[in-house]
Design a protein around this motif. Sequence first.
Motif: not given
Length: 309
Positions: A222-235
Motif C-alpha cells: 500500500t506504499a508505492r509501486g516503486g518498492h517492488v520488482v514486479e517480475a520478481d513478485l510474479i516469479a
Amino acid sequence: MSILFHIRIGPADVWIDGLRAEMPGEDIRLWPDAGDPEAVEFAVTWRHPAGLFRQFPNLKGIFSIGAGVDHILCDPDLPPGVPVIRLVDPVLDSDMTLHVVHRTIHYHRGYHRYLELQQAARWEKVPFPETGERGVGIMGLGRLGRRAATTMASLGFTVAGWSRTAKAIPGVACFAGDEQLPAFLARSQILVCLLSLTPETTNIVDSKALMQLPQGAFFINTARGGHVVEADLIAALDSRHIERANLDVFATEPLPPESPLWRHPRIDVTPHVAARVNPRSACRIFADGMHRLRAGQPHPDAVDRVRGY
Ligand code: NDP
Ligand code: OXD
C-alpha cells in the motif's frame, strides 16, 4: 499573491471550491492558468511536470496532495530552500489502517479461497492458524505503519515492524536497518509495505527479499509501486513461494490495461484506494499550513529533502 493548484488526474472543482471556502478572498488558480509567476506564493500538487516550480521566484511552500512526497522530490529542478509539505490527516491514518486490517484478515482467514470454492459449489472450510500464531510484518513504522502495526497487535496478531531508525513500540517487535531486515522478513507470514519511496527503498521487495519470507507468505503493498520488482513478485507467486498479493500502488498509475498484474490469478489489484485523500479535510490542512508559513513559523510536516521523506 496567489495559490496555484495542480492535479494530474481527476476533477479539480472540488479542490478549488474547497480551497476558496477555507481561504476566502485569495487568488486561487488552476494550472496551467498560473497568472503572474511572481505572484505565486504556494503550490498544491500531485505529480506536477518536472521543472514547473522553477518559474515561481516567490514560492513559499509546496504542498503534496497525498502523504507521499516522492512525486515532488523526484523533480531534479525543484527550487532549493522551498519547504515541501506532506499531507498529514487523521482521515488518511484511519483509512489506511482499515485497508491493512481488512486485507490481513482476508488472507489470514483464507477468505480469498471461498470465492473459488463458491464458483465450484464446494462446501469446504479453509483452515487457518490461531491469530497469535500469525506473524504480520509491517515495513515502515512512520505515521501510517506505526498505527497499522499497533492496531494489528491489538487484534492479537504477532506483529513485527521494520524501519530505518530503531523504535520501541509496545506490542510490536521492532527491527531496524539493513542488517536486521532478514530476521524481520523471516517472521513475516503477511508482509505489509508502508515505507516511503526513496532511492534506498526503491525495488526493496525483490526476489532476495521475497525468498526470505516464510513459504506461503502473503504480500500487501500500500506504499508505492516503486518498492517492488514486479517480475520478481510474479516469479515468487508462480513458484508458490508467495501465496497471494494485494497491490494497491503501481510503478505506473493508472495501471496499464496490458499489465500482467491485472490478470495474475493470485494478485488482487486495488486502484490506489487504501487511503483516499479527503478534499474537505485536506483543504483545511493546506490552509492552516499556509497561514503558518506566512506567519514565518516552520511547518511540522515539512519533509527532509535530503533524507527523501
Ligand atoms: P512516513 O514518512 O511517516 O514513514 C516512512 C517509514 O519508512 C518510516 O518508518 C521510515 O523509517 C521508513 N523508511 C524510510 N527509509 C527507510 C529505509 N531506507 N530503511 C528502512 N525504513 C525506511 O510515511 P507514511 O507512514 O506517511 O506513509 C507510508 C507510505 O504510504 C508512503 O509510501 C506513502 O506514499 C504511502 N501512502 C499510500 C496511500 C495509498 O492509498 N495507497 C495513501 C497514503 C500514503 P524511520 O521511522 O526510521 O524514519
Ligand atoms: C499517497 C496518498 O501518498 O494517496 O499515496 O496520500
